[in-house]
Scaffold this active site. Structure first.
Site, PDB file in Angstrom:
ATOM      1  N   ARG A  23      -5.613  23.843 -44.698  1.00 37.75           N
ATOM      2  CA  ARG A  23      -4.239  22.916 -44.285  1.00 37.75           C
ATOM      3  C   ARG A  23      -3.064  23.590 -45.069  1.00 37.75           C
ATOM      4  O   ARG A  23      -3.406  23.832 -46.170  1.00 37.75           O
ATOM      5  CB  ARG A  23      -4.545  21.351 -44.833  1.00 37.75           C
ATOM      6  CG  ARG A  23      -3.382  20.682 -44.312  1.00 37.75           C
ATOM      7  CD  ARG A  23      -3.766  18.864 -44.697  1.00 37.75           C
ATOM      8  NE  ARG A  23      -4.894  18.642 -43.770  1.00 37.75           N
ATOM      9  CZ  ARG A  23      -6.014  17.709 -44.082  1.00 37.75           C
ATOM     10  NH1 ARG A  23      -6.068  17.395 -45.075  1.00 37.75           N
ATOM     11  NH2 ARG A  23      -6.812  17.546 -43.022  1.00 37.75           N
ATOM     12  N   ASP A 103      -9.978  22.441 -51.621  1.00 39.26           N
ATOM     13  CA  ASP A 103     -10.427  21.174 -51.439  1.00 39.26           C
ATOM     14  C   ASP A 103     -11.879  20.769 -51.419  1.00 39.26           C
ATOM     15  O   ASP A 103     -12.477  21.719 -50.583  1.00 39.26           O
ATOM     16  CB  ASP A 103      -9.717  20.654 -49.998  1.00 39.26           C
ATOM     17  CG  ASP A 103      -9.856  19.234 -49.642  1.00 39.26           C
ATOM     18  OD1 ASP A 103     -11.174  18.846 -49.556  1.00 39.26           O
ATOM     19  OD2 ASP A 103      -8.857  18.321 -49.413  1.00 39.26           O
ATOM     20  N   ASP A 105     -13.397  17.992 -50.519  1.00 37.27           N
ATOM     21  CA  ASP A 105     -13.741  17.186 -49.312  1.00 37.27           C
ATOM     22  C   ASP A 105     -13.816  15.585 -50.105  1.00 37.27           C
ATOM     23  O   ASP A 105     -13.261  14.750 -49.435  1.00 37.27           O
ATOM     24  CB  ASP A 105     -15.462  17.124 -49.130  1.00 37.27           C
ATOM     25  CG  ASP A 105     -15.759  18.572 -48.810  1.00 37.27           C
ATOM     26  OD1 ASP A 105     -14.896  19.252 -47.873  1.00 37.27           O
ATOM     27  OD2 ASP A 105     -16.624  19.332 -49.215  1.00 37.27           O
ATOM     28  N   ASP A 107     -12.626  12.145 -51.722  1.00 39.46           N
ATOM     29  CA  ASP A 107     -11.074  11.624 -51.659  1.00 39.46           C
ATOM     30  C   ASP A 107     -11.363  10.217 -52.268  1.00 39.46           C
ATOM     31  O   ASP A 107     -11.994   9.536 -52.117  1.00 39.46           O
ATOM     32  CB  ASP A 107     -10.386  11.744 -50.526  1.00 39.46           C
ATOM     33  CG  ASP A 107     -10.416  13.129 -49.659  1.00 39.46           C
ATOM     34  OD1 ASP A 107      -9.924  13.945 -50.160  1.00 39.46           O
ATOM     35  OD2 ASP A 107     -10.948  13.253 -48.663  1.00 39.46           O
TER      36      ASP A 107
END
Length: 177
Positions: A23, A103, A105, A107
């Site tokens: 992203r 990242d 994964d 959260d």
């Protein structure tokens, strides 16, 4: 690499463990940089997903990245209060192109009423196998979930209302110059 200054705009790029771009956020305004941290703000910021989909952030959000912690924090400033989205992720690096991190994964979502939720555990377990996260990374991430929850429970850093007030006020001053 020269650190960006207050009021500069940077790109943020999130990658996956396998090196693929996940992203991108365009035009995050820098509020403060130190040797170890970057504080910024996204407000109607263009976000591009790895599949090419694009969207724009809806509300102002203070973003916090650190070189020593395996998480980053997005504090979304909404009418009903501040909500948080915290990514378990590698410490960031900064180069000429962007602020970059991996990242992982997992959260943690913190709702305006203080409720906390650990998200995407299934995605984490799937990617851990598929992308070969080492046992060291698994341990580091799980320890950093504990650190993050401690920050949340104790109103540390971005989880303090005064922190949000200070940085949001500074953003408004810079935006209106």
């Amino acid at each position: 690499m020269k650190l960006p200054k207050e009021g500069d705009f940077i790109t943020i790029q999130s990658y996956k463990h396998d090196g693929s771009l996940h992203r991108t956020w365009r035009d995050t305004m820098v509020l403060k940089t130190t040797e170890n941290a970057v504080i910024g703000v996204n407000d109607h910021t263009l976000v591009t997903e790895s599949d090419g989909r694009r969207w724009v952030t809806r509300e102002p959000a203070i973003v916090y990245f650190h070189k020593k912690f395996w998480f980053n924090i997005i504090a979304m400033i909404r009418d009903n209060g501040v909500s948080y989205y915290c990514n378990l992720a590698s410490p960031y690096i900064m180069d000429q192109e962007a602020l970059k991190y991996i990242d992982y994964d997992l959260d943690v979502k913190v709702f305006a009423d203080g409720e906390k939720k650990l998200l995407d555990v299934d995605e984490y377990e799937l990617h851990k196998q598929k992308m070969g996260y080492s046992s060291d990374i698994d341990y580091i991430l799980k320890e950093n979930v504990k650190i993050l929850v401690d920050w949340i429970n104790n109103g540390k850093g971005p989880f303090s209302q005064s922190y949000i007030n200070i940085w949001y006020k500074r953003y408004l001053e810079l935006k209106n110059r």
